[in-house]
Design a protein around this motif. Structure first.
Motif, PDB file in Angstrom:
ATOM      1  N   GLY A  88      -1.411 -40.609   0.580  1.00 42.78           N
ATOM      2  CA  GLY A  88      -2.058 -40.032  -0.748  1.00 42.78           C
ATOM      3  C   GLY A  88      -0.756 -39.048  -1.310  1.00 42.78           C
ATOM      4  N   THR A  89      -1.030 -38.911  -2.782  1.00 44.87           N
ATOM      5  CA  THR A  89      -0.100 -38.028  -3.326  1.00 44.87           C
ATOM      6  C   THR A  89      -0.569 -36.590  -3.735  1.00 44.87           C
ATOM      7  N   LEU A  90      -0.011 -35.416  -3.307  1.00 50.36           N
ATOM      8  CA  LEU A  90      -0.530 -34.157  -3.655  1.00 50.36           C
ATOM      9  C   LEU A  90      -0.032 -33.618  -4.860  1.00 50.36           C
ATOM     10  N   VAL A  91      -0.828 -33.228  -5.895  1.00 52.49           N
ATOM     11  CA  VAL A  91      -0.553 -32.864  -7.162  1.00 52.49           C
ATOM     12  C   VAL A  91      -0.770 -31.222  -7.105  1.00 52.49           C
ATOM     13  N   VAL A  92       0.223 -30.558  -7.280  1.00 50.08           N
ATOM     14  CA  VAL A  92       0.321 -28.998  -7.122  1.00 50.08           C
ATOM     15  C   VAL A  92       0.755 -28.629  -8.544  1.00 50.08           C
ATOM     16  N   LYS A  93      -0.266 -27.836  -9.219  1.00 50.98           N
ATOM     17  CA  LYS A  93       0.263 -27.231 -10.579  1.00 50.98           C
ATOM     18  C   LYS A  93       0.195 -25.631 -10.664  1.00 50.98           C
TER      19      LYS A  93
END
Length: 372
Positions: free
Chosen positions: A263-268
């Motif tokens: 998966g891809t972890l999206v961190v803002k």
């Protein structure tokens, strides 16, 4: 009267040997003493004393201007919000009351139960208030990214010894000590001054520096009106390891599945420090190192800026191998075989004819007729 004229054989006076460098007098005559950069063969020694003092004054003024601009920009428009980490001195301190009173000082944008953005239109500042969990590792990781540490105390003036030791070992950002003791009755002035003196002695005993730290007693809810001003006006200093790398405290985290096990972890969040390169690895505490797929810049959600986002793709993915592979056969030392033992025994039994009086040590270095 006729004056005497020197003849051709008169010896001329020798010039003063002042060295190979140019003298101050020649520099002043040629007009080259006003170079304030100090560059060249002579360096700063080519400047006069007056010019060196003027140069030091200019550097001092420039440093003051840059420091004031950095202080004004911290938490302001166009910059990341001021990160304030709220940490209780021990487990018995109530942080919920303090967070509730801080939220009443401006516009609140919640991120989680104990984390929110605070916008103050009066001070024209933005704060990111974070209160980590009770775990010591979570608290230390959050303090690493803090611009200001708000340490909450109660009337007992106790602090967790493990927390204190870990904070000093890791490194402390600017600290603001806040003693929260809300009561409807006002204490006498004598008791207040005695309590302040006692608390300062506690801080000195625990090796907290009072030069860069502020101490504030919150006895009434109205005292929080000035608390926010004290939080945004403090003497700044940044820890050394934060100046060399980029870091952020996430405002939102989302996991996008790309496969059954991947998966891809999206961190803002607001990026602070030196910045990030998409061709480098990032470290997530407690999980390890990971590659960056892309970095997307987005406009500030709390401003009227209409800047579109920029995408930075990873062009040269780095390796995730952090250690060299161990070769078990490298530098292997084999045990001698039976043939090696037999050859060594035969070589030991060979006799040599040596001169009389030769020692055993000398006989080893003498060659026999066959070896010659």
């Amino acid at each position: 009267m006729v004056s005497h004229k020197a003849g051709p054989l008169k010896q001329a006076k020798k010039a003063h040997k002042h060295g190979k460098h140019r003298s101050k007098g020649s520099l002043s005559v040629k007009g080259k003493a006003g170079i304030l950069s100090g560059k060249g063969k002579g360096g700063l020694t080519s400047l006069t004393k007056k010019d060196r003092k003027n140069r030091e004054k200019q550097l001092k003024q420039a440093k003051q201007i840059n420091s004031a601009a950095e202080k004004r920009g911290l938490g302001g428009a166009g910059c990341a919000p001021l990160c304030v980490v709220v940490l209780p001195a021990h487990a018995g301190v109530d942080t919920a009351q303090t967070l509730h009173l801080l939220k009443a000082q401006g516009e609140v944008h919640p991120l989680s139960d104990n984390s929110f953005y605070l916008l103050s239109s009066k001070l024209k500042k933005r704060l990111q208030v974070v209160c980590p969990g009770e775990g010591i590792l979570d608290q230390l990781d959050t303090v690493k990214c803090a611009d200001l540490l708000l340490l909450l105390w109660d009337s007992s003036f106790d602090i967790d010894p493990l927390l204190r030791t870990c904070l000093f070992a890791q490194g402390l950002p600017p600290v603001h000590h806040m003693v929260v003791e809300i009561s409807k009755q006002r204490l006498p002035d004598k008791d207040i001054s005695l309590q302040k003196k006692q608390f300062n002695e506690i801080l000195q005993k625990n090796n907290f520096s009072l030069n860069n730290a502020k101490v504030q007693f919150m006895r009434q809810e109205s005292d929080f009106d000035t608390a926010l001003w004290n939080l945004v006006n403090f003497k700044q200093h940044t820890l050394g390891f934060l100046k060399e790398r980029g870091y952020l405290i996430s405002s939102s985290v989302e996991m996008q599945q790309t496969g059954p096990d991947t998966g891809t972890l999206v961190v803002k969040g607001y990026l602070r420090g030196r910045g990030l390169d998409p061709d480098q690895l990032v470290h997530i505490p407690g999980h390890g190192h990971f590659r960056i797929q892309r970095i997307v810049t987005s406009p500030d959600p709390f401003s009227d800026s209409s800047v579109t986002g920029t995408v930075y793709e990873c062009s040269n993915p780095p390796s995730l191998d952090m250690e060299c592979e161990v070769d078990e056969m490298d530098a292997e030392q084999t045990w001698p075989t039976e043939e090696d033992f037999t050859e060594a025994e035969e070589a030991r039994k060979q006799t040599k004819r040596v001169p009389k009086g030769t020692s055993a040590y000398q006989a080893v270095w003498m060659l026999s007729d066959d070896e010659e």
